[in-house]
Write an enzyme that holds these catalytic residues in place. Structure first.
Site, mmCIF file in Angstrom:
data_model
loop_
_atom_site.group_PDB
_atom_site.id
_atom_site.type_symbol
_atom_site.label_atom_id
_atom_site.label_comp_id
_atom_site.label_asym_id
_atom_site.label_seq_id
_atom_site.Cartn_x
_atom_site.Cartn_y
_atom_site.Cartn_z
ATOM 1 N N LYS A 187 0.841 -1.180 0.000
ATOM 2 C CA LYS A 187 0.000 0.000 0.000
ATOM 3 C C LYS A 187 0.886 1.244 0.000
ATOM 4 C CE LYS A 187 -1.400 1.723 3.829
ATOM 5 N NZ LYS A 187 -0.402 2.488 4.630
ATOM 6 N N HIS A 217 -1.217 -5.009 5.904
ATOM 7 C CA HIS A 217 -0.628 -5.832 6.962
ATOM 8 C C HIS A 217 -1.539 -5.995 8.179
ATOM 9 C CE1 HIS A 217 0.710 -1.975 8.662
ATOM 10 N NE2 HIS A 217 0.930 -2.616 9.789
ATOM 11 N N GLU A 255 -1.921 5.973 17.118
ATOM 12 C CA GLU A 255 -0.471 5.773 17.160
ATOM 13 C C GLU A 255 0.159 6.885 17.979
ATOM 14 O OE1 GLU A 255 1.343 4.271 13.319
ATOM 15 O OE2 GLU A 255 -0.154 5.689 12.594
ATOM 16 N N ASP A 274 -3.856 7.056 4.341
ATOM 17 C CA ASP A 274 -2.801 6.197 4.893
ATOM 18 C C ASP A 274 -3.377 5.069 5.745
ATOM 19 O OD1 ASP A 274 -0.065 5.523 5.415
ATOM 20 O OD2 ASP A 274 -0.215 6.468 7.378
ATOM 21 N N HIS A 279 -6.453 -0.048 6.328
ATOM 22 C CA HIS A 279 -6.602 -0.729 7.618
ATOM 23 C C HIS A 279 -7.991 -0.484 8.232
ATOM 24 C CE1 HIS A 279 -2.405 -0.956 6.885
ATOM 25 N NE2 HIS A 279 -2.027 0.117 7.535
ATOM 26 N N LYS A 379 -2.135 10.261 14.610
ATOM 27 C CA LYS A 379 -0.728 10.180 15.009
ATOM 28 C C LYS A 379 -0.567 11.078 16.234
ATOM 29 C CE LYS A 379 1.220 8.476 10.889
ATOM 30 N NZ LYS A 379 1.745 7.109 11.005
#
Ligand code: BG6
Length: 529
Positions: A187, A217, A255, A274, A279, A379
């Site tokens: 990705k 992932h 995160e 992103d 995800h 983030k």
């Protein structure tokens, strides 16, 4: 799931892997060569090298297994091996590398120098792969991993095709007429719907869809795989997995890190592309899908696609109301000072890119109509946590409030994807003693304490899956396109200036207050993980 097959008449290879002796293994990769395009980059060092090492250590790779690192830099085989070993010693879950295991692994590692736009480099690669087939018994099986920016995919895939390296077995015009060719692509897959369609189109010109493994992932993480077992392997949960019993669902991918030196990539990408496009929506689909007919890759992906098709793209006039985008300013995360996003290297000083996003989505299906799905990612958050939290409806009758007991919190089932993988159920219980007091308590399952084994890293699972030909944890072309179709209207509305303001939040906080208001308006609140 596919199982192993040894090459018909494998030429003498290295000594058999001693790790395999005496182990009962269900899945061992077939002899094959893995070519990593972009082998000197971060992904190989941090993820691919350690994943291959651990897969070998677990006894899942055959002795014939060979790695060819393909990149521009002028490296010797030895220097490339040292690069991989460094990565294993720094990032592998089993580290440092055991010398005997590393030696047997290193014997099958080579480096191929070349430019991805140079057709001759691919012709040379084809010769090298034929030689490896002969010398190491890799049986014509080739796995190409495109660890490069997506803008290079068309060029690499075109050159693979021109060198006769794209086709599998019988369809090959040069090289062995047996064995498979598979290609793993990383990705981000595209930038929006149109670019993803164009990329799929270019890939389809050279490869059959079953040769293409689009990696996400998150699908390789143990807890995400356990979602299907939890739902479809137990009789208890499926009957309540619907609008009658579930009030709302929250998906959090938080995160603590900032952009970790990837400012240039991130500033042109943002959190929606992103994380949410891949995800976030994959977690949503795994959570919400109908039971598949079978566990085959196609059945699973058909069901995920159905969920994504039922997520109606947001009309532009709803975007400002149902989305919140934020960007962090300086603050403290886990005791460390974090600079503002705009002060990160290679980020524009007036950047409008979102590092946080919260969305309210609806799945218009018989099962989920009327259940809001709140998804957020950010983030520079106070802690790293990925979880899916299901809030159940309250009991129909507030019986205990008649006895003066305050209203009991709704039941919550939290599926913790990472870290501290597990499942938590929150419900009300009577406080021991005279009188009636009720408190919310936890029933807590943790992988770490229930199983005395370490979970494999997602890349270990996914690389092995690709080697055995199991695509169930990879995303299909139509899924990827549908995910973009859901997000395109949001991206367009944001960039037109009609999608609401960019909010700022301090690094080390749970995002802008506007994200709390998104739920408060509905009489709900984000769970504090
Ligand atoms: C990647 C994103 O896909 O996932 C990164 O590009 C992000 O920005 C990463 O940091 C998170 O992965 P994990 O496995 O650490 O949760």
């Amino acid at each position: 799931m596919a199982t192993t097959a040894s090459p018909a008449a494998a030429p003498a290879g290295p000594a058999p892997n001693p790790l395999r002796a005496g182990l009962r293994l269900e899945r061992i990769a077939e002899p094959c060569t893995m070519v990593i395009c972009g082998a000197t980059g971060d992904l190989t060092e941090r993820k691919l090298g350690p994943a291959l090492y651990n897969t070998l250590l677990g006894g899942f790779l055959p002795p014939e297994f060979t790695v060819v690192g393909f990149a521009r830099r002028d490296l010797t085989d030895e220097a490339f091996r040292a690069h991989l070993l460094d990565g294993i010693n720094k990032y592998s879950r089993n580290r440092p590398a055991k010398p005997s295991i590393w030696e047997s692994f290193a014997a099958g590692i080579e480096y191929h120098r070349g430019d991805f736009d140079d057709a001759a480099a691919f012709t040379e690669l084809a010769k090298r792969l034929d030689r490896i087939d002969r010398d190491r018994g890799t049986a014509g099986n080739r796995l190409f991993y495109l660890a490069v920016p997506p803008s290079l995919y068309p060029e690499i895939i075109g050159n693979l095709e021109r060198a006769g390296l794209a086709a599998s077995g019988e369809k090959r015009t040069t090289g062995p007429k047996h064995g498979w060719t598979r290609v793993i692509v990383e990705k981000p897959f595209g930038y929006d719907l149109a670019s993803a369609q164009a990329l799929n189109h270019e890939i389809a010109a050279a490869l059959d869809e079953e040769q293409v493994f689009r990696i996400d992932h998150y699908l390789g993480k143990e807890t995400v795989q356990n979602l299907s077992v939890f739902r479809f392997g137990n009789g208890l949960f499926e009957p309540i997995w619907n609008r009658r019993y579930i009030d709302s669902v929250q998906i959090t991918v938080a995160e603590t890190v900032g952009v970790e030196g990837r400012g240039e990539f991130y500033d042109g990408t943002g959190a929606l592309r992103d994380i949410i496009q891949n995800h976030g929506l994959q977690l949503l689909a795994m959570f919400a899908m109908e039971p598949p007919v079978d566990l085959s890759a196609e059945d699973l992906r058909d069901e995920k696609l159905k969920v994504l098709r039922a997520v109606k793209p947001m009309p532009p006039e709803d975007v400002a109301r149902n989305t919140v985008r934020g960007q962090y300013v300086n603050g403290w995360v886990e005791g460390e000072r974090m600079p503002a996003y705009r002060d990160e290297p290679e980020v524009a000083p007036d950047s409008e890119t979102e590092t946080y996003v919260a969305l309210k989505l609806a799945i218009e299906s018989w099962r989920w109509a009327g259940v809001p799905f709140y998804i957020r990612t950010g983030k520079a958050m106070p802690s790293r946590v990925t979880e899916i939290a299901v809030q159940f409806r309250r009991a129909p009758l507030a019986l205990f409030s008649r006895a003066g007991v305050p209203q009991i919190d709704p039941n919550v089932l939290a599926i913790r994807v990472q870290p501290d993988e597990g499942i938590l159920l929150r419900f009300g219980a009577k406080v021991p003693g005279q009188g009636l007091n009720i408190r919310t308590v936890n029933m807590d399952f943790r992988y770490g304490s229930s199983f005395a084994v370490d979970s494999p890293d997602a890349y270990e699972t996914l690389l092995l899956d690709a080697m055995v030909g199991d695509a169930s944890l990879f995303t299909r072309n139509d899924e990827v396109e549908r995910a973009w179709a859901i997000l395109d209207p949001i991206l367009d509305t944001w960039s037109s200036g009609e999608g609401g303001p960019l909010h700022f939040y301090g690094a080390g906080t749970w995002g802008p207050p506007a994200a709390d208001e998104l739920l408060e308006r509905d009489g709900r609140a984000w769970r504090r993980p």
